[in-house]
Design a protein around this motif. Structure first.
Motif, short mmCIF file in Angstrom:
data_model
loop_
_atom_site.label_atom_id
_atom_site.label_comp_id
_atom_site.label_asym_id
_atom_site.label_seq_id
_atom_site.Cartn_x
_atom_site.Cartn_y
_atom_site.Cartn_z
N LEU A 140 0.84 -1.21 0.00
CA LEU A 140 0.00 0.00 0.00
C LEU A 140 0.87 1.25 0.00
O LEU A 140 0.59 2.20 -0.75
N ALA A 141 1.92 1.28 0.79
CA ALA A 141 2.81 2.44 0.84
C ALA A 141 3.51 2.67 -0.50
O ALA A 141 3.58 3.80 -1.00
N LEU A 142 4.03 1.59 -1.09
CA LEU A 142 4.69 1.72 -2.39
C LEU A 142 3.71 2.17 -3.47
O LEU A 142 4.05 3.02 -4.30
N ALA A 143 2.52 1.61 -3.46
CA ALA A 143 1.50 1.99 -4.44
C ALA A 143 1.11 3.46 -4.28
O ALA A 143 0.85 4.15 -5.27
N THR A 144 1.11 3.94 -3.05
CA THR A 144 0.78 5.34 -2.79
C THR A 144 1.79 6.27 -3.45
O THR A 144 1.42 7.26 -4.08
N VAL A 145 3.05 5.94 -3.32
CA VAL A 145 4.11 6.75 -3.95
C VAL A 145 3.95 6.73 -5.47
O VAL A 145 4.01 7.78 -6.13
N VAL A 146 3.71 5.56 -6.04
CA VAL A 146 3.54 5.44 -7.49
C VAL A 146 2.33 6.24 -7.94
O VAL A 146 2.40 6.99 -8.93
N VAL A 147 1.22 6.12 -7.23
CA VAL A 147 0.00 6.83 -7.61
C VAL A 147 0.20 8.35 -7.53
O VAL A 147 -0.30 9.08 -8.37
N VAL A 184 -7.29 9.33 -4.48
CA VAL A 184 -6.72 8.00 -4.25
C VAL A 184 -5.43 8.13 -3.44
O VAL A 184 -5.25 7.46 -2.42
N ALA A 185 -4.53 9.00 -3.88
CA ALA A 185 -3.27 9.17 -3.16
C ALA A 185 -3.50 9.61 -1.72
O ALA A 185 -2.93 9.04 -0.78
N GLY A 186 -4.33 10.61 -1.54
CA GLY A 186 -4.59 11.11 -0.19
C GLY A 186 -5.31 10.11 0.69
O GLY A 186 -4.97 9.94 1.87
#
Length: 166
Positions: free
Chosen positions: A46-53, A81-83
């Protein structure tokens, strides 16, 4: 082709066209996506996906809003989505740390959603500053900051419940 891809990303597959309140729809879809990511790889994914998004969303928002007067059209919800994912990291972390099904911490998911929407809509202090930038980075940053505020609020509520009340 690039504009179509950017539009699909910025509107999160068309979610941003749902009415009323496209930002709330985008946040709701983000909660479901966060749960799926948690099930697939825990808080780390989830954390990695947040950075990518964040970075992909910044690019897509810049593409979609290029040459427009409106720097933050309502159909652009990738920022939500990011927030929202940032707001939910606290609960995802708690579930990962405890090794439990994340749905057992459903009050945290609800709190993260509600607090994120509250901060995103009211735009207090730094959130409002980021929104007033008037560019694609500002579109993304206001939701990132709202997500940070919501994550802090969710952590405080979890602390109050688990340490003070119990």
């Amino acid at each position: 082709m690039t504009r179509t891809l950017a539009n699909m990303i910025a509107t999160v597959g068309g979610t941003g066209y749902l009415k009323p309140a496209p930002g709330t729809w985008g946040s709701a879809v983000a909660v479901l996506m966060a749960l799926a990511l948690h099930y697939l790889g825990g808080v780390t994914l989830l954390a990695l996906a947040t950075v990518v998004v964040f970075f992909v969303g910044w690019w897509a928002t810049a593409q979609v809003t290029a040459g427009q007067d409106d720097h933050d059209p309502s159909e652009v919800v990738i920022d939500e989505v990011a927030g929202q994912w940032i707001a939910l990291l606290v609960t995802s972390y708690g579930a990962s740390r405890m090794g439990i099904d994340p749905l057992k911490l459903y009050p945290g998911w609800i709190a993260g959603f509600a607090l994120f929407r509250l901060f995103d809509i009211t735009k207090p202090n730094l959130i409002g500053w980021a929104d007033r930038r008037g560019d694609a980075l500002g579109v993304m940053l206001d939701d990132v900051i709202a997500g940070i505020y919501a994550a802090i609020g969710t952590a405080i509520l979890a602390f109050l419940y688990h340490v003070v009340i119990l």
